[in-house]
Design a protein around this motif. Sequence first.
Motif, mmCIF file in Angstrom:
data_model
loop_
_atom_site.group_PDB
_atom_site.id
_atom_site.type_symbol
_atom_site.label_atom_id
_atom_site.label_comp_id
_atom_site.label_asym_id
_atom_site.label_seq_id
_atom_site.Cartn_x
_atom_site.Cartn_y
_atom_site.Cartn_z
ATOM 1 N N TYR A 50 7.197 55.942 29.496
ATOM 2 C CA TYR A 50 8.626 56.161 29.221
ATOM 3 C C TYR A 50 9.170 57.281 30.118
ATOM 4 C CZ TYR A 50 12.602 57.851 26.339
ATOM 5 O OH TYR A 50 13.820 58.274 25.881
ATOM 6 N N TYR A 51 8.433 58.399 30.181
ATOM 7 C CA TYR A 51 8.878 59.560 30.985
ATOM 8 C C TYR A 51 8.758 59.274 32.482
ATOM 9 C CZ TYR A 51 8.680 61.837 26.473
ATOM 10 O OH TYR A 51 8.891 62.144 25.156
ATOM 11 N N LEU A 52 7.731 58.510 32.850
ATOM 12 C CA LEU A 52 7.552 58.166 34.269
ATOM 13 C C LEU A 52 8.746 57.348 34.775
ATOM 14 C CD1 LEU A 52 5.318 58.472 36.546
ATOM 15 C CD2 LEU A 52 4.859 56.077 36.110
ATOM 16 N N HIS A 53 9.210 56.394 33.945
ATOM 17 C CA HIS A 53 10.364 55.572 34.351
ATOM 18 C C HIS A 53 11.629 56.426 34.450
ATOM 19 C CE1 HIS A 53 7.789 52.210 34.241
ATOM 20 N NE2 HIS A 53 7.757 52.053 32.930
ATOM 21 N N LYS A 54 11.750 57.419 33.566
ATOM 22 C CA LYS A 54 12.896 58.336 33.649
ATOM 23 C C LYS A 54 12.847 59.139 34.953
ATOM 24 C CE LYS A 54 14.644 59.171 28.989
ATOM 25 N NZ LYS A 54 15.756 58.280 29.275
ATOM 26 N N ILE A 55 11.639 59.543 35.341
ATOM 27 C CA ILE A 55 11.462 60.300 36.596
ATOM 28 C C ILE A 55 11.861 59.430 37.786
ATOM 29 C CG2 ILE A 55 9.664 61.188 38.169
ATOM 30 C CD1 ILE A 55 8.269 62.239 35.509
ATOM 31 N N GLU A 56 11.419 58.167 37.779
ATOM 32 C CA GLU A 56 11.738 57.259 38.898
ATOM 33 C C GLU A 56 13.256 57.055 39.008
ATOM 34 O OE1 GLU A 56 7.817 54.490 39.484
ATOM 35 O OE2 GLU A 56 9.156 53.936 37.854
ATOM 36 N N LYS A 57 13.912 57.017 37.852
ATOM 37 C CA LYS A 57 15.369 56.871 37.842
ATOM 38 C C LYS A 57 16.025 58.121 38.445
ATOM 39 C CE LYS A 57 18.731 55.264 34.449
ATOM 40 N NZ LYS A 57 18.973 55.092 33.016
ATOM 41 N N LEU A 58 15.489 59.300 38.069
ATOM 42 C CA LEU A 58 16.043 60.565 38.560
ATOM 43 C C LEU A 58 15.873 60.699 40.075
ATOM 44 C CD1 LEU A 58 17.071 63.572 37.779
ATOM 45 C CD2 LEU A 58 14.680 64.172 38.037
ATOM 46 N N ILE A 59 14.673 60.376 40.577
ATOM 47 C CA ILE A 59 14.411 60.582 42.014
ATOM 48 C C ILE A 59 14.828 59.376 42.853
ATOM 49 C CG2 ILE A 59 12.521 62.212 41.550
ATOM 50 C CD1 ILE A 59 10.528 60.009 42.266
ATOM 51 N N ARG A 60 15.304 58.337 42.140
ATOM 52 C CA ARG A 60 15.750 57.111 42.818
ATOM 53 C C ARG A 60 14.667 56.542 43.739
ATOM 54 N NH1 ARG A 60 20.760 60.035 42.554
ATOM 55 N NH2 ARG A 60 20.703 60.893 44.639
ATOM 56 N N GLN A 61 13.455 56.540 43.227
ATOM 57 C CA GLN A 61 12.319 55.978 43.972
ATOM 58 C C GLN A 61 11.362 55.347 42.980
ATOM 59 O OE1 GLN A 61 10.180 58.890 46.320
ATOM 60 N NE2 GLN A 61 12.054 59.881 46.989
ATOM 61 N N THR A 62 10.628 54.339 43.445
ATOM 62 C CA THR A 62 9.532 53.809 42.632
ATOM 63 C C THR A 62 8.258 54.447 43.161
ATOM 64 O OG1 THR A 62 10.725 51.739 42.361
ATOM 65 C CG2 THR A 62 8.366 51.695 41.886
ATOM 66 N N ILE A 63 7.507 55.079 42.281
ATOM 67 C CA ILE A 63 6.275 55.750 42.725
ATOM 68 C C ILE A 63 5.184 54.692 42.861
ATOM 69 C CG2 ILE A 63 4.591 57.559 42.179
ATOM 70 C CD1 ILE A 63 6.834 58.808 40.375
ATOM 71 N N PRO A 64 4.529 54.604 44.033
ATOM 72 C CA PRO A 64 3.496 53.580 44.225
ATOM 73 C C PRO A 64 2.357 53.707 43.204
ATOM 74 C CG PRO A 64 4.044 54.648 46.312
ATOM 75 C CD PRO A 64 4.717 55.427 45.234
ATOM 76 N N VAL A 65 1.959 52.544 42.628
ATOM 77 C CA VAL A 65 0.872 52.523 41.642
ATOM 78 C C VAL A 65 -0.433 52.182 42.358
ATOM 79 C CG1 VAL A 65 0.002 51.414 39.543
ATOM 80 C CG2 VAL A 65 2.463 51.788 39.821
ATOM 81 N N PHE A 66 -1.474 52.984 42.115
ATOM 82 C CA PHE A 66 -2.797 52.731 42.688
ATOM 83 C C PHE A 66 -3.736 52.297 41.569
ATOM 84 C CE2 PHE A 66 -0.958 54.599 46.239
ATOM 85 C CZ PHE A 66 -1.848 54.792 47.303
ATOM 86 N N ASP A 67 -4.658 51.383 41.878
ATOM 87 C CA ASP A 67 -5.656 50.973 40.878
ATOM 88 C C ASP A 67 -6.664 52.092 40.673
ATOM 89 O OD1 ASP A 67 -4.543 48.472 40.564
ATOM 90 O OD2 ASP A 67 -5.711 47.603 42.206
ATOM 91 N N VAL A 68 -7.090 52.252 39.422
ATOM 92 C CA VAL A 68 -8.140 53.241 39.147
ATOM 93 C C VAL A 68 -9.409 52.759 39.862
ATOM 94 C CG1 VAL A 68 -9.566 54.261 37.324
ATOM 95 C CG2 VAL A 68 -7.126 53.868 36.929
ATOM 96 N N PRO A 69 -10.056 53.620 40.676
ATOM 97 C CA PRO A 69 -11.251 53.190 41.422
ATOM 98 C C PRO A 69 -12.325 52.634 40.490
ATOM 99 C CG PRO A 69 -10.506 55.344 42.181
ATOM 100 C CD PRO A 69 -9.697 55.017 40.970
ATOM 101 N N VAL A 70 -13.067 51.629 40.978
ATOM 102 C CA VAL A 70 -14.060 50.936 40.130
ATOM 103 C C VAL A 70 -15.153 51.880 39.626
ATOM 104 C CG1 VAL A 70 -13.754 48.584 40.995
ATOM 105 C CG2 VAL A 70 -15.221 50.154 42.248
ATOM 106 N N ASP A 71 -15.418 52.950 40.360
ATOM 107 C CA ASP A 71 -16.480 53.882 39.940
ATOM 108 C C ASP A 71 -16.050 54.810 38.808
ATOM 109 O OD1 ASP A 71 -18.035 52.773 41.860
ATOM 110 O OD2 ASP A 71 -17.736 54.340 43.360
ATOM 111 N N VAL A 72 -14.773 54.762 38.443
ATOM 112 C CA VAL A 72 -14.310 55.638 37.359
ATOM 113 C C VAL A 72 -14.554 54.925 36.032
ATOM 114 C CG1 VAL A 72 -12.299 56.756 36.296
ATOM 115 C CG2 VAL A 72 -12.562 56.774 38.778
ATOM 116 N N PHE A 73 -15.301 55.575 35.122
ATOM 117 C CA PHE A 73 -15.601 54.967 33.836
ATOM 118 C C PHE A 73 -14.360 55.014 32.951
ATOM 119 C CE2 PHE A 73 -17.286 55.115 29.447
ATOM 120 C CZ PHE A 73 -17.889 53.858 29.439
ATOM 121 N N ILE A 74 -13.943 53.836 32.460
ATOM 122 C CA ILE A 74 -12.779 53.751 31.560
ATOM 123 C C ILE A 74 -13.274 53.916 30.129
ATOM 124 C CG2 ILE A 74 -10.823 52.327 30.794
ATOM 125 C CD1 ILE A 74 -10.587 52.919 33.765
#
Length: 448
Positions: free
Chosen positions: A356-380
């Motif tokens: 919710y807050y991330l989308h508000k930030i993108e609206k404020l900065i008028r940019q979409t922040i690129p999304v990166f996949d969590v690396p496979v070696d990171v344990f979820i």
Amino acid sequence: MGATFEDFKFNRQLLNAIDDAGYTEPTPIQQKAIPPILNGQDVMGIAQTGTGKTAAYVLPIIMRLKYAQGENPRALIVAPTRELAMQIEENIKAYAKYTDLRVVTLYGGLGPKTQIEQVSKGVDIIVATPGRFMDIYLAGHLVMKQLQVLVLDEADKMMDMGFMPQINRILEVVPRKRQNLLFSATMSDKIHQLSANFLEFPTVIEVTPQATPAQTVEQRVYYVPNVKTKINLLKYLLDNTDEIKKLMLFCKTRTVAEDVYKFLIRKYNEQEVRVLHANKGQNTRINSMNAFKNDEVKILVSTDVAARGIDVNDVSHVINFDVPFVTEDYVHRIGRTGRALQLGEAITFCTPAEEYYLHKIEKLIRQTIPVFDVPVDVFIEQTAFEERQEQAREIDEQKRKEDPEFKGAFHEKKTLNQRKKFDAAKAKANPNSKAAKDRAKKPFRKKR
């Protein structure tokens, strides 16, 4: 050929100090703000940190005051935090090194005795946080009759921190005839209101579109399910990113900052990591900041108290361990890197409750922040029950903010469970009751 500092008709003492500081050409805010300030106009500057705005008002003030004179302050610079006040003082001392101008900084967190002694020796420029300034003024140690210039720096942060009453009191105790300068990273309704009370026919200078992160900062976001996965991802990035030379890591609360700090100490050692938040004593905070500035430590963990006004030029990376709830703070956080035209990287970890807050930030900065996949070696990690409940609560709360009629899935489920428990207790207390017979006949069903 671009503009130079010579174009502003500064005197030789000032030009020599600028040379010593290693600056060759003015930044856009300096090019636009210095001429009107030198002409004595009221100026409103919309500029984020890292754009050179401090020098944009400090240089003309030094040029105007020229040399020490009298006992009482002729310029007052008000800043929201002691860290920023100390940073401004450092800048003034660097630019005024070939003059005899006297600067005193007033801030809370330690006894006022030393600050009162410094003021009583005579002062030309005061840098102050609002509360401490008023304390020393009301105790009768400051005479403001000679004041010529008043600066409110990072005015938006002062509004967020609830300093409006103190600002209004300061405006009551300074002479009416003066030059006013107001700087803010964002242009909110509150800032509009303040500027209307404070500035007379101001020259408005906006160097970047409102709240746009510096062009030199590369941004990315990772979506993660929970806090433990954030820690795993942080560990992975620190182990696998050679370019991390100097890192500021931002957390939303003191508790989270302490937990992350403890994790990092286990991973590295105390020599490489420091933590900065409001619970730390004044001296500890100053020492942590200086150690980070002087490259004695590689990582500084911080809450948003340190997000503004800290001028460390070579921060290679900023990691937002948590997405900030105050959207403007994102701009200030990532403004710690990519300063002075150097490249920087800003990485954000985002849980479902923070989207919710991330989308508000993108609206404020008028940019979409690129999304990166969590690396496979990171344990979820699996999200613990309590954290899942907390996230559900927060998401319901966010939906309620957008739509007051929204009842919420969490709310409905909770009510259902309460009714089940109530009926079970009733049946147990009276086995012949209707509730007991109904429970024996059929499983509990929610009423339509």
